[in-house]
Design a protein around this motif. Sequence first.
Motif, mmCIF file in Angstrom:
data_model
loop_
_atom_site.group_PDB
_atom_site.id
_atom_site.type_symbol
_atom_site.label_atom_id
_atom_site.label_comp_id
_atom_site.label_asym_id
_atom_site.label_seq_id
_atom_site.Cartn_x
_atom_site.Cartn_y
_atom_site.Cartn_z
ATOM 1 N N LEU A 105 1.450 9.498 -5.437
ATOM 2 C CA LEU A 105 1.741 10.853 -4.968
ATOM 3 C C LEU A 105 3.106 11.374 -5.406
ATOM 4 C CD1 LEU A 105 0.402 10.403 -1.345
ATOM 5 C CD2 LEU A 105 -0.751 11.541 -3.262
ATOM 6 N N ASP A 106 3.921 10.492 -5.969
ATOM 7 C CA ASP A 106 5.276 10.841 -6.379
ATOM 8 C C ASP A 106 6.065 11.430 -5.207
ATOM 9 O OD1 ASP A 106 7.395 10.950 -8.178
ATOM 10 O OD2 ASP A 106 6.910 13.009 -8.785
ATOM 11 N N ARG A 107 5.955 10.774 -4.063
ATOM 12 C CA ARG A 107 6.645 11.188 -2.840
ATOM 13 C C ARG A 107 7.155 9.946 -2.103
ATOM 14 N NH1 ARG A 107 5.085 15.519 -4.634
ATOM 15 N NH2 ARG A 107 4.739 17.455 -3.516
ATOM 16 N N LYS A 108 8.242 10.098 -1.386
ATOM 17 C CA LYS A 108 8.737 9.026 -0.535
ATOM 18 C C LYS A 108 7.912 9.014 0.748
ATOM 19 C CE LYS A 108 12.163 7.683 -3.087
ATOM 20 N NZ LYS A 108 12.029 6.455 -3.817
ATOM 21 N N ILE A 109 7.366 7.871 1.091
ATOM 22 C CA ILE A 109 6.557 7.743 2.304
ATOM 23 C C ILE A 109 7.145 6.671 3.216
ATOM 24 C CG2 ILE A 109 4.282 7.170 3.228
ATOM 25 C CD1 ILE A 109 3.132 8.175 0.524
ATOM 26 N N LEU A 110 7.427 5.520 2.649
ATOM 27 C CA LEU A 110 7.870 4.361 3.436
ATOM 28 C C LEU A 110 9.083 4.691 4.300
ATOM 29 C CD1 LEU A 110 7.417 1.390 4.081
ATOM 30 C CD2 LEU A 110 8.813 0.809 2.109
ATOM 31 N N GLU A 111 10.072 5.332 3.724
ATOM 32 C CA GLU A 111 11.291 5.619 4.478
ATOM 33 C C GLU A 111 11.082 6.699 5.541
ATOM 34 O OE1 GLU A 111 13.455 8.696 1.385
ATOM 35 O OE2 GLU A 111 13.703 6.557 1.104
ATOM 36 N N PHE A 139 -0.969 11.953 8.260
ATOM 37 C CA PHE A 139 0.486 11.834 8.284
ATOM 38 C C PHE A 139 1.072 12.207 6.919
ATOM 39 C CE2 PHE A 139 4.384 9.356 7.675
ATOM 40 C CZ PHE A 139 5.132 9.774 8.766
ATOM 41 N N ILE A 140 0.474 11.690 5.860
ATOM 42 C CA ILE A 140 0.953 11.999 4.502
ATOM 43 C C ILE A 140 0.771 13.481 4.208
ATOM 44 C CG2 ILE A 140 0.552 11.615 2.042
ATOM 45 C CD1 ILE A 140 -0.131 8.670 2.811
ATOM 46 N N ALA A 141 -0.353 14.059 4.609
ATOM 47 C CA ALA A 141 -0.586 15.490 4.391
ATOM 48 C C ALA A 141 0.498 16.314 5.091
ATOM 49 C CB ALA A 141 -1.971 15.886 4.884
ATOM 50 N N ARG A 142 0.900 15.894 6.280
ATOM 51 C CA ARG A 142 1.981 16.596 6.993
ATOM 52 C C ARG A 142 3.312 16.454 6.257
ATOM 53 N NH1 ARG A 142 -1.156 14.923 11.508
ATOM 54 N NH2 ARG A 142 -1.912 16.752 12.595
ATOM 55 N N LEU A 143 3.561 15.262 5.724
ATOM 56 C CA LEU A 143 4.789 15.075 4.934
ATOM 57 C C LEU A 143 4.778 15.992 3.716
ATOM 58 C CD1 LEU A 143 5.260 11.173 4.879
ATOM 59 C CD2 LEU A 143 6.427 12.860 6.324
ATOM 60 N N LEU A 144 3.644 16.082 3.056
ATOM 61 C CA LEU A 144 3.523 16.946 1.882
ATOM 62 C C LEU A 144 3.740 18.405 2.273
ATOM 63 C CD1 LEU A 144 0.463 15.273 0.121
ATOM 64 C CD2 LEU A 144 2.873 15.070 -0.512
ATOM 65 N N ALA A 145 3.196 18.808 3.412
ATOM 66 C CA ALA A 145 3.364 20.179 3.894
ATOM 67 C C ALA A 145 4.831 20.444 4.219
ATOM 68 C CB ALA A 145 2.483 20.434 5.110
ATOM 69 N N GLU A 146 5.492 19.478 4.852
ATOM 70 C CA GLU A 146 6.926 19.622 5.151
ATOM 71 C C GLU A 146 7.729 19.770 3.857
ATOM 72 O OE1 GLU A 146 8.127 16.211 7.389
ATOM 73 O OE2 GLU A 146 7.078 16.848 9.198
ATOM 74 N N ASP A 147 7.394 18.952 2.860
ATOM 75 C CA ASP A 147 8.085 19.025 1.574
ATOM 76 C C ASP A 147 7.877 20.385 0.928
ATOM 77 O OD1 ASP A 147 8.881 16.425 1.980
ATOM 78 O OD2 ASP A 147 7.548 15.563 0.474
ATOM 79 N N GLU A 148 6.664 20.911 1.039
ATOM 80 C CA GLU A 148 6.363 22.221 0.446
ATOM 81 C C GLU A 148 7.206 23.308 1.100
ATOM 82 O OE1 GLU A 148 2.649 24.808 1.073
ATOM 83 O OE2 GLU A 148 2.239 23.654 -0.740
ATOM 84 N N VAL A 149 7.303 23.267 2.425
ATOM 85 C CA VAL A 149 8.100 24.261 3.147
ATOM 86 C C VAL A 149 9.578 24.110 2.777
ATOM 87 C CG1 VAL A 149 8.890 24.964 5.436
ATOM 88 C CG2 VAL A 149 6.474 24.514 5.037
ATOM 89 N N ALA A 150 10.055 22.875 2.723
ATOM 90 C CA ALA A 150 11.472 22.624 2.420
ATOM 91 C C ALA A 150 11.832 23.035 1.001
ATOM 92 C CB ALA A 150 11.788 21.148 2.628
ATOM 93 N N ASN A 151 10.892 22.871 0.070
ATOM 94 C CA ASN A 151 11.163 23.177 -1.329
ATOM 95 C C ASN A 151 10.761 24.593 -1.710
ATOM 96 O OD1 ASN A 151 12.189 20.592 -1.760
ATOM 97 N ND2 ASN A 151 10.168 19.774 -2.162
ATOM 98 N N GLY A 152 10.231 25.320 -0.764
ATOM 99 C CA GLY A 152 9.864 26.720 -0.957
ATOM 100 C C GLY A 152 8.789 26.890 -1.930
ATOM 101 N N VAL A 192 0.842 -1.198 0.000
ATOM 102 C CA VAL A 192 0.000 0.000 0.000
ATOM 103 C C VAL A 192 0.878 1.249 0.000
ATOM 104 C CG1 VAL A 192 -1.624 1.360 1.392
ATOM 105 C CG2 VAL A 192 -2.025 -1.089 1.032
ATOM 106 N N LEU A 193 1.875 1.278 0.861
ATOM 107 C CA LEU A 193 2.747 2.445 0.943
ATOM 108 C C LEU A 193 3.517 2.678 -0.349
ATOM 109 C CD1 LEU A 193 4.005 1.937 4.583
ATOM 110 C CD2 LEU A 193 2.469 3.743 3.769
ATOM 111 N N LEU A 194 3.997 1.609 -0.957
ATOM 112 C CA LEU A 194 4.713 1.754 -2.232
ATOM 113 C C LEU A 194 3.786 2.258 -3.340
ATOM 114 C CD1 LEU A 194 6.999 -1.410 -2.139
ATOM 115 C CD2 LEU A 194 7.675 0.992 -1.770
ATOM 116 N N GLU A 195 2.567 1.773 -3.346
ATOM 117 C CA GLU A 195 1.603 2.241 -4.339
ATOM 118 C C GLU A 195 1.268 3.719 -4.105
ATOM 119 O OE1 GLU A 195 -0.773 2.208 -7.684
ATOM 120 O OE2 GLU A 195 0.721 0.758 -7.031
#
Length: 102
Positions: free
Chosen positions: A67-73, A89-102, A59-62
């Motif tokens: 989403l074209d994002r790393k989740i499992l690791e 949790f995924i939404a938070r990861l996406l938000a973190e990525d957005e902040v990190a990538n500006g 499921v995580l790999l799919e």
Amino acid sequence: MANDELAQKSNTYENLDPQVVDKLEETVRETAIKICAEQPDVPEPANLADLDSFSMVQVLLELENILDRKILERLEEFEGKSFRDLAEFIARLLAEDEVANG
């Protein structure tokens, strides 16, 4: 559902867009149901606790592909048990990525 639509996030880490989380939850649920349906004698999951470790990884790999994002690791911090917990949790990861990538 388009990847960019799912990837839209709120501007802050704490203030997640509930509509984005709803869409992610639907995607997580549909993905889990699809993965389990492909395996013999595996019932339709009602939540993450219904998945064995093999199915959870699939499921995580799919989801990573969708989403074209790393989740499992990045799952080390995750402690939830529901599809909604994983969506948040995924939404938070996406938000973190957005902040990190500006």
